[in-house]
Design an enzyme around this catalytic site. Sequence first.
Site, PDB file in Angstrom:
ATOM      1  N   ILE A 134       0.813  -1.437   0.056  1.00 18.11           N
ATOM      2  CA  ILE A 134      -0.089  -0.008  -0.096  1.00 18.11           C
ATOM      3  C   ILE A 134       0.863   1.168   0.260  1.00 18.11           C
ATOM      4  CG2 ILE A 134      -0.289   0.419   2.596  1.00 18.11           C
ATOM      5  CD1 ILE A 134      -3.429   0.477   1.946  1.00 18.11           C
ATOM      6  N   ASP A 169       1.613  -0.281   9.262  1.00 18.12           N
ATOM      7  CA  ASP A 169       1.629   0.885  10.215  1.00 18.12           C
ATOM      8  C   ASP A 169       3.085   1.346  10.056  1.00 18.12           C
ATOM      9  OD1 ASP A 169       1.158   2.909  11.729  1.00 18.12           O
ATOM     10  OD2 ASP A 169       0.916   1.637  13.699  1.00 18.12           O
TER      11      ASP A 169
HETATM   12  P1  ADP Z   1      -3.060  -5.031  12.542  1.00 22.61           P
HETATM   13  O1  ADP Z   1      -2.179  -4.796  13.668  1.00 22.61           O
HETATM   14  O2  ADP Z   1      -4.186  -4.300  12.264  1.00 22.61           O
HETATM   15  O3  ADP Z   1      -3.421  -6.589  12.483  1.00 22.61           O
HETATM   16  P2  ADP Z   1      -0.749  -5.694  10.616  1.00 22.61           P
HETATM   17  O4  ADP Z   1      -0.061  -4.386   9.886  1.00 22.61           O
HETATM   18  O5  ADP Z   1      -0.061  -6.596  11.377  1.00 22.61           O
HETATM   19  O6  ADP Z   1      -2.106  -4.711  11.388  1.00 22.61           O
HETATM   20  O7  ADP Z   1      -1.712  -6.321   9.352  1.00 22.61           O
HETATM   21  C1  ADP Z   1      -2.862  -6.015   8.752  1.00 22.61           C
HETATM   22  C2  ADP Z   1      -2.706  -6.224   7.222  1.00 22.61           C
HETATM   23  O8  ADP Z   1      -1.952  -5.546   6.587  1.00 22.61           O
HETATM   24  C3  ADP Z   1      -2.228  -8.001   7.234  1.00 22.61           C
HETATM   25  O9  ADP Z   1      -3.298  -8.693   6.270  1.00 22.61           O
HETATM   26  C4  ADP Z   1      -0.883  -7.645   6.696  1.00 22.61           C
HETATM   27  O10 ADP Z   1      -0.389  -8.701   5.689  1.00 22.61           O
HETATM   28  C5  ADP Z   1      -1.028  -6.473   5.804  1.00 22.61           C
HETATM   29  N1  ADP Z   1       0.193  -5.572   5.375  1.00 22.61           N
HETATM   30  C6  ADP Z   1       1.341  -5.559   5.890  1.00 22.61           C
HETATM   31  N2  ADP Z   1       2.190  -4.642   5.341  1.00 22.61           N
HETATM   32  C7  ADP Z   1       1.468  -4.072   4.258  1.00 22.61           C
HETATM   33  C8  ADP Z   1       1.780  -3.276   3.326  1.00 22.61           C
HETATM   34  N3  ADP Z   1       2.988  -2.744   3.178  1.00 22.61           N
HETATM   35  N4  ADP Z   1       0.700  -3.079   2.124  1.00 22.61           N
HETATM   36  C9  ADP Z   1      -0.354  -3.745   2.312  1.00 22.61           C
HETATM   37  N5  ADP Z   1      -0.793  -4.537   3.400  1.00 22.61           N
HETATM   38  C10 ADP Z   1       0.304  -4.786   4.296  1.00 22.61           C
END
Ligand code: ADP
Length: 224
Positions: free
Chosen positions: A32, A59
């Site tokens: 993203i 994040d």
């Molecule tokens: P949470 O703490 O809300 O679970 P995470 O970041 O650990 O948040 O994961 C939320 C989703 O985002 C997961 O499906 C993960 O695979 C995905 N994710 C992690 N990094 C990225 C990225 N750079 N772009 C898109 N999706 C991502």
Amino acid sequence: MELPQVPSNDSSAADQQLNDPVARINVIVADITALDPEIGIDAIVNAANESLLGGGGVDGAIHRAAGPELLEHNRTLGGCPTGLAKRTPAFGLEKQGIRHILHTVGPVWSGTADTGVPGAPGDDTAKLGYTHEDNLLASCYTQVLALALEHNVRHLAIPAISTGVYRFPKPRAARIAFGHAHGHLLRSGLPQRITFVCFSDEDASNYHEAINTRGQWMMSRGRV
Ligand code: ADP
């Protein structure tokens, strides 16, 4: 990590003619923070934590891409409770055409639905709204979509909130995400498009499953 950005749910001409919200929803596999500006995304959602000061997963990636100005800005916001959302500028991501970051804090899945309590649904048969976490995740989508409308967002990109470190069951989260996007688009012209940005093909398949079976699960629970 470079992932292909292929819109993968084809909407039929008939859908478009009827202004079916499904025709305004895409599912792609991508990072993203590295979206092709040609897609025209002007706002992204961050799956943040309550501090809004950065963390791991999506994040961390968003904070790295937006740069230290985002952290500096967020220090002034006083955090964000779970289920709510706050808007910030996109800072370093502006060069990709992104104007807003909509930070929302998803719930940590507690495993309530897997306890075997009579009537407690398993992940896939879940009656959404059964658990407190369902409602908090639903609130994230409601809040983010309201902020997107308020800020005239045309094309919003949303990651799979809570499905990483926070362990929310993915098929269930995909239904909540799609159901709320669908409900919002039925009522509103903005955003014109919503793109769910998945980090793997497997994650994307959960969204396709939710979309393709919507006639069953959306009707069975009335509204999402
Ligand atoms: P949470 O703490 O809300 O679970 P995470 O970041 O650990 O948040 O994961 C939320 C989703 O985002 C997961 O499906 C993960 O695979 C995905 N994710 C992690 N990094 C990225 C990225 N750079 N772009 C898109 N999706 C991502």
